[in-house]
Design an enzyme around this catalytic site. Structure first.
Site, PDB file in Angstrom:
ATOM      1  N   HIS A  13       4.749 -11.381 -10.999  1.00 55.63           N
ATOM      2  CA  HIS A  13       4.467 -10.575  -9.797  1.00 55.63           C
ATOM      3  C   HIS A  13       3.294  -9.638 -10.079  1.00 55.63           C
ATOM      4  O   HIS A  13       3.472  -8.511 -10.536  1.00 55.63           O
ATOM      5  CB  HIS A  13       5.723  -9.789  -9.398  1.00 55.63           C
ATOM      6  CG  HIS A  13       5.637  -9.145  -8.052  1.00 55.63           C
ATOM      7  ND1 HIS A  13       6.647  -9.189  -7.118  1.00 55.63           N
ATOM      8  CD2 HIS A  13       4.636  -8.420  -7.465  1.00 55.63           C
ATOM      9  CE1 HIS A  13       6.290  -8.523  -6.034  1.00 55.63           C
ATOM     10  NE2 HIS A  13       5.069  -8.031  -6.218  1.00 55.63           N
ATOM     11  N   HIS A  15      -0.516  -8.606  -8.249  1.00 53.58           N
ATOM     12  CA  HIS A  15      -1.470  -8.785  -7.137  1.00 53.58           C
ATOM     13  C   HIS A  15      -2.902  -8.666  -7.653  1.00 53.58           C
ATOM     14  O   HIS A  15      -3.247  -7.690  -8.341  1.00 53.58           O
ATOM     15  CB  HIS A  15      -1.251  -7.708  -6.074  1.00 53.58           C
ATOM     16  CG  HIS A  15       0.074  -7.814  -5.377  1.00 53.58           C
ATOM     17  ND1 HIS A  15       0.230  -8.433  -4.153  1.00 53.58           N
ATOM     18  CD2 HIS A  15       1.321  -7.396  -5.735  1.00 53.58           C
ATOM     19  CE1 HIS A  15       1.513  -8.374  -3.783  1.00 53.58           C
ATOM     20  NE2 HIS A  15       2.191  -7.742  -4.734  1.00 53.58           N
ATOM     21  N   ASP A  17      -5.765  -8.037  -5.994  1.00 54.91           N
ATOM     22  CA  ASP A  17      -6.564  -6.906  -5.497  1.00 54.91           C
ATOM     23  C   ASP A  17      -6.116  -5.564  -6.087  1.00 54.91           C
ATOM     24  O   ASP A  17      -6.926  -4.651  -6.214  1.00 54.91           O
ATOM     25  CB  ASP A  17      -6.578  -6.851  -3.951  1.00 54.91           C
ATOM     26  CG  ASP A  17      -5.209  -7.018  -3.340  1.00 54.91           C
ATOM     27  OD1 ASP A  17      -4.206  -6.983  -4.088  1.00 54.91           O
ATOM     28  OD2 ASP A  17      -5.122  -7.194  -2.109  1.00 54.91           O
ATOM     29  N   GLY A 158       3.663  -6.468   2.646  1.00 52.79           N
ATOM     30  CA  GLY A 158       3.349  -5.529   3.725  1.00 52.79           C
ATOM     31  C   GLY A 158       4.475  -4.539   3.945  1.00 52.79           C
ATOM     32  O   GLY A 158       5.377  -4.400   3.114  1.00 52.79           O
ATOM     33  N   HIS A 185       8.887 -10.455  -0.832  1.00 51.04           N
ATOM     34  CA  HIS A 185       9.064  -9.034  -1.137  1.00 51.04           C
ATOM     35  C   HIS A 185      10.222  -8.553  -0.258  1.00 51.04           C
ATOM     36  O   HIS A 185      10.085  -8.542   0.970  1.00 51.04           O
ATOM     37  CB  HIS A 185       7.836  -8.227  -0.717  1.00 51.04           C
ATOM     38  CG  HIS A 185       6.700  -8.204  -1.686  1.00 51.04           C
ATOM     39  ND1 HIS A 185       5.863  -9.263  -1.875  1.00 51.04           N
ATOM     40  CD2 HIS A 185       6.237  -7.216  -2.499  1.00 51.04           C
ATOM     41  CE1 HIS A 185       4.941  -8.935  -2.768  1.00 51.04           C
ATOM     42  NE2 HIS A 185       5.136  -7.701  -3.161  1.00 51.04           N
ATOM     43  N   GLU A 188      12.716  -3.569  -1.090  1.00 53.67           N
ATOM     44  CA  GLU A 188      11.864  -2.580  -1.788  1.00 53.67           C
ATOM     45  C   GLU A 188      11.917  -1.314  -0.929  1.00 53.67           C
ATOM     46  O   GLU A 188      12.769  -0.457  -1.141  1.00 53.67           O
ATOM     47  CB  GLU A 188      10.432  -3.125  -1.925  1.00 53.67           C
ATOM     48  CG  GLU A 188       9.472  -2.205  -2.657  1.00 53.67           C
ATOM     49  CD  GLU A 188       8.021  -2.685  -2.573  1.00 53.67           C
ATOM     50  OE1 GLU A 188       7.697  -3.568  -1.752  1.00 53.67           O
ATOM     51  OE2 GLU A 188       7.178  -2.128  -3.317  1.00 53.67           O
ATOM     52  N   ASP A 265       3.220  -5.683 -10.852  1.00 55.43           N
ATOM     53  CA  ASP A 265       2.855  -5.504  -9.441  1.00 55.43           C
ATOM     54  C   ASP A 265       1.349  -5.291  -9.319  1.00 55.43           C
ATOM     55  O   ASP A 265       0.639  -6.187  -8.872  1.00 55.43           O
ATOM     56  CB  ASP A 265       3.631  -4.346  -8.803  1.00 55.43           C
ATOM     57  CG  ASP A 265       3.830  -4.536  -7.305  1.00 55.43           C
ATOM     58  OD1 ASP A 265       3.515  -5.631  -6.809  1.00 55.43           O
ATOM     59  OD2 ASP A 265       4.306  -3.595  -6.633  1.00 55.43           O
TER      60      ASP A 265
HETATM   61 ZN   LIG Z   1       4.132  -6.806  -4.846  1.00 55.94          ZN
END
Ligand SMILES: [Zn+2]
Length: 319
Positions: A13, A15, A17, A158, A185, A188, A265
């Site tokens: 997991h 990302h 960006d 999101g 996701h 969370e 993350d």
């Molecule tokens: Zn994430």
């Protein structure tokens, strides 16, 4: 050298960006590295929506093929430096189509960057809760086209609090029809009900999923269907879910028999690495190398890989 730096690791997991290399960004923008670090790293703890705002700057930089390719290549290099032997990198392809690129251009550029590296890695394409269904379906179609060509699965990211998981049933029915596997996701910023929905839709793993701790029933389901959580400790503190590391429910989840994997993350936004996460888990909860090896085995077991690839990685973890 930090403890666990040489331990072989699996990252499921992460990302793209949120994990840009500040040095590379400084080259792109001709600004000095410290200024870039200030812009890329989270400065103060807020909620998930504050955290999500941190993606605006890195996304604004990733608008051509060359940069997307470089970003992926450099991330793979950095993961490898952290003794990661396999990674599933995720990204939201539509966020990079504001200028000249279409979704396929974006995916191909990132896959090229991954292929240029020496790390074994696959790509997960994120749909967004804030988007129209037709746009998210486009991501599923593109994932299908590139399955077995570097794309492993899709995801939904999101603002979970504003757009609960139950609203996306049709989307995941469509993904199932198309034979595209998925992670979600869930649990969370939302609730255990989001995890319950993700399980019922057929998610292979749950991104975060920490709210499972509030529901005995959901924890039982995770165990029954052997669905692991992708735990991202620092991220959960940074999004304000837990004021302190010691408040995190990971130990209670593990004690209840829920399978967990450890992830970053967003390496740059959260200024972390897997080595750092392992050290925090050791410091606050007493997890040891034996636990981390076990968690990495779960990660391999639940990765989007063939049995032969899994066998090969498991051998590498033992070395
Ligand atoms: Zn994430």
């Amino acid at each position: 050298m930090k403890k666990y730096e040489n331990l072989k690791k699996v990252e499921l997991h992460c990302h793209l960006d949120g994990s840009l290399d500040p040095v590379r960004v400084s080259k792109w923008t001709r600004k000095n590295v410290s200024e870039i670090i200030d812009k890329l790293r989270l400065q103060r703890q807020g909620d998930l929506n504050d955290y999500l705002k941190m993606f605006e700057y890195p996304i604004s930089l990733l608008h051509n093929r060359q940069r997307l390719k470089e970003a992926a290549e450099v991330l793979c290099r950095d993961l490898k430096k952290d003794s990661v032997i396999y990674a599933e990198i995720r990204m939201d392809p539509l966020s990079h189509t504001k200028k000249d690129l279409n979704v396929k251009d974006v995916v191909e550029a990132v896959l090229e960057g991954i292929n240029n590296s020496t790390l074994k890695a696959k790509l997960i394409l994120c749909m967004k809760r804030e988007r129209e269904e037709a746009e998210n379906k486009m991501v599923i179609d593109v994932a299908k086209k590139y399955l077995k060509k570097g794309v492993a699965a899709i995801d939904l990211s999101g603002s979970e609090g504003d757009y609960p998981t139950r609203c996306f049933k049709n989307l995941f029915l469509y993904a199932k029809e198309q034979g595209v596997p998925f992670v979600i996701h869930a649990g969370e910023a939302g609730t255990s009900d989001d995890i319950n929905c993700a399980i019922s839709f057929g998610a292979s793993r749950i991104g975060h999923g920490v709210k499972a701790i509030t529901s005995f029933e959901v924890m039982e389901k995770l165990k029954k269907y052997d669905i692991p959580l992708e735990i991202c400790l620092t991220s959960n503190v940074h999004t304000g879910l837990y004021p302190k590391y010691s408040d995190h429910p990971i130990m209670r989840l593990v004690d209840s028999g829920v399978k967990v994997t450890i992830n970053t993350d967003n390496r740059t936004i959260s200024n972390t690495t897997l080595t750092d996460e392992y050290n925090l888990l050791n410091k606050y909860f007493g997890f040891t190398i034996t636990d981390f090896v076990e968690m990495n085995r779960y990660a391999v077991k639940h990765a989007f890989l063939s049995d032969k690839e899994k066998e090969e990685l498991l051998k590498q973890l033992e070395k």
